[in-house]
Design an enzyme around this catalytic site. Sequence first.
Site, PDB file in Angstrom:
ATOM      1  N   ASN A   9       4.553  -3.419  19.124  1.00  0.00           N
ATOM      2  CA  ASN A   9       4.485  -4.474  18.109  1.00  0.00           C
ATOM      3  C   ASN A   9       4.919  -3.836  16.796  1.00  0.00           C
ATOM      4  O   ASN A   9       4.155  -3.110  16.171  1.00  0.00           O
ATOM      5  CB  ASN A   9       3.040  -4.995  18.024  1.00  0.00           C
ATOM      6  N   TRP A  10       6.169  -4.099  16.417  1.00  0.00           N
ATOM      7  CA  TRP A  10       6.726  -3.422  15.228  1.00  0.00           C
ATOM      8  C   TRP A  10       6.156  -3.960  13.925  1.00  0.00           C
ATOM      9  O   TRP A  10       6.371  -3.356  12.878  1.00  0.00           O
ATOM     10  CB  TRP A  10       8.250  -3.564  15.216  1.00  0.00           C
ATOM     11  N   LYS A  11       5.501  -5.106  13.982  1.00  0.00           N
ATOM     12  CA  LYS A  11       4.981  -5.751  12.763  1.00  0.00           C
ATOM     13  C   LYS A  11       6.126  -5.911  11.756  1.00  0.00           C
ATOM     14  O   LYS A  11       7.275  -6.091  12.158  1.00  0.00           O
ATOM     15  CB  LYS A  11       3.797  -4.961  12.206  1.00  0.00           C
ATOM     16  N   HIS A  95      -2.502 -12.445  17.120  1.00  0.00           N
ATOM     17  CA  HIS A  95      -2.771 -11.082  16.640  1.00  0.00           C
ATOM     18  C   HIS A  95      -3.794 -11.147  15.508  1.00  0.00           C
ATOM     19  O   HIS A  95      -3.790 -12.093  14.711  1.00  0.00           O
ATOM     20  CB  HIS A  95      -1.470 -10.427  16.151  1.00  0.00           C
ATOM     21  N   GLU A  97      -3.957  -9.789  12.741  1.00  0.00           N
ATOM     22  CA  GLU A  97      -3.390  -9.937  11.390  1.00  0.00           C
ATOM     23  C   GLU A  97      -3.015 -11.398  11.127  1.00  0.00           C
ATOM     24  O   GLU A  97      -3.126 -11.878   9.998  1.00  0.00           O
ATOM     25  CB  GLU A  97      -2.197  -8.989  11.225  1.00  0.00           C
ATOM     26  N   GLU A 167      -7.901  -6.039  21.381  1.00  0.00           N
ATOM     27  CA  GLU A 167      -7.667  -5.172  20.226  1.00  0.00           C
ATOM     28  C   GLU A 167      -8.853  -5.272  19.269  1.00  0.00           C
ATOM     29  O   GLU A 167      -8.926  -6.203  18.468  1.00  0.00           O
ATOM     30  CB  GLU A 167      -6.401  -5.612  19.484  1.00  0.00           C
ATOM     31  N   GLY A 173      -4.624   0.220  13.354  1.00  0.00           N
ATOM     32  CA  GLY A 173      -4.016   0.883  12.209  1.00  0.00           C
ATOM     33  C   GLY A 173      -4.961   1.798  11.447  1.00  0.00           C
ATOM     34  O   GLY A 173      -4.643   2.277  10.364  1.00  0.00           O
ATOM     35  N   SER A 212      -4.696   1.833  17.574  1.00  0.00           N
ATOM     36  CA  SER A 212      -4.515   3.277  17.394  1.00  0.00           C
ATOM     37  C   SER A 212      -4.261   4.035  18.697  1.00  0.00           C
ATOM     38  O   SER A 212      -4.727   5.166  18.869  1.00  0.00           O
ATOM     39  CB  SER A 212      -5.699   3.880  16.633  1.00  0.00           C
ATOM     40  N   GLY A 233       1.064  -0.480  17.893  1.00  0.00           N
ATOM     41  CA  GLY A 233       1.626  -0.724  16.570  1.00  0.00           C
ATOM     42  C   GLY A 233       2.354   0.517  16.066  1.00  0.00           C
ATOM     43  O   GLY A 233       3.489   0.813  16.448  1.00  0.00           O
ATOM     44  N   GLY A 234       1.680   1.290  15.209  1.00  0.00           N
ATOM     45  CA  GLY A 234       2.301   2.433  14.535  1.00  0.00           C
ATOM     46  C   GLY A 234       3.077   3.360  15.445  1.00  0.00           C
ATOM     47  O   GLY A 234       4.207   3.765  15.132  1.00  0.00           O
TER      48      GLY A 234
HETATM   49  P1  PGA Z   1      -1.884   0.165  15.901  1.00  0.00           P
HETATM   50  O1  PGA Z   1      -1.675  -1.428  16.008  1.00  0.00           O
HETATM   51  O2  PGA Z   1      -1.419   0.744  17.197  1.00  0.00           O
HETATM   52  O3  PGA Z   1      -1.045   0.584  14.731  1.00  0.00           O
HETATM   53  O4  PGA Z   1      -3.356   0.378  15.687  1.00  0.00           O
HETATM   54  C1  PGA Z   1      -1.920  -2.120  17.192  1.00  0.00           C
HETATM   55  C2  PGA Z   1      -1.664  -3.590  17.004  1.00  0.00           C
HETATM   56  O5  PGA Z   1      -1.971  -4.125  15.925  1.00  0.00           O
HETATM   57  O6  PGA Z   1      -1.156  -4.281  17.910  1.00  0.00           O
END
Ligand code: PGA
Length: 249
Positions: A9-11, A95, A97, A167, A173, A212, A233-234
Site C-alpha cells: 500500500n504505497w499511500k 483503511h 487512514e 491492521e 507506521g 509495521s 505500507g512503508g
Molecule cells: P505500515 O502501514 O506498514 O507503514 O505500518 C501498513 C498499512 O497502513 O497498510
Amino acid sequence: MRQSLVVGNWKMNGSLEANRSLIEGIKQNIVSVKNAEMAVCPPFIYLQQIKDLLDNTNISWGSQDVSQQDLGAFTGEISISMLVDFGCKYVIVGHSERRSIYGESDKLVAEKFAKVQSAGLIPILCVGELLEEREAGNTEAVVKRQLDAILNLQGVASLEKSVIAYEPVWAIGTGKTASPQQAQDVHAFIRKQIATLDSNIANKVQILYGGSVKGSNAKELFAMSDIDGGLIGGASLKADDFLAIGQAG
Ligand code: PGA
C-alpha cells in the site's frame, strides 16, 4: 492451504521516476519470491504507469480506495468502472487512514466493498482497533462491528471473494508491530466469527496482517496459522524490503 498474499500500500508516495525504479527493482528479483502472490496499490494517478510496467508479469495491482457511487457529479472521486479500465485486481477499502482522517463510517466502507464486488474485483477490507480501544479491552468488539457491517449488507457469501486485512491502528507506521501471538489471536477471532456463519468460507478467506511489517519480522508473523500474508505500507516502498517480506510468505 490458503495462498499467501503480500500487498504493498504505497499511500500518497511516489513519482513517475521513483515508481519506475521501484517496479524495476521488484521485477528484477521477483523469482526470489517462491510462494506469495505479490501486489502493489499505487496512488490512482499512477495506475496506467503501473499497468504498463506490470502487464505480462505475475505481480498484481490494485487501488487504495474507490467511490461508492457509479458515476456523475462527485468531484474528485474515482469509480469502480475506472478501476476496471486500468486492470486492477484488488481494491483496498476501509483503511484506517480513510476511516480516521476522512471520516469513513462502517456503512460507507460496506457500500464500497459491495461496489468492488459488483464489478468482479477483490476488496481488501481493512479492520483494526485504536490503541485506546485495545487498552480498554475492546479489540474484538471493534473488529466484530467492522466485520458485521459487511456481513449485514452483503452476507457471508461475499467474503468468499474478498481479502481481510487486520491492521491494529497503533501498529501502522509507528514501528510497533503486534506480536505474532497478538495478531494471531485477532486473526483467529475473525475466522471464528465467520465460521459461525460458514465454516468453509472461514477456512478459505485470506486474512492479512498489516502494521509495521518488515523483512525482519515477516517470517514469524506469517508463520502463525491464521496469518496469510501482509498489507505493507512503508516497507513496500523499497524493492529489497518488499521482496524480503514476499520471501517470508
Ligand atoms: P505500515 O502501514 O506498514 O507503514 O505500518 C501498513 C498499512 O497502513 O497498510
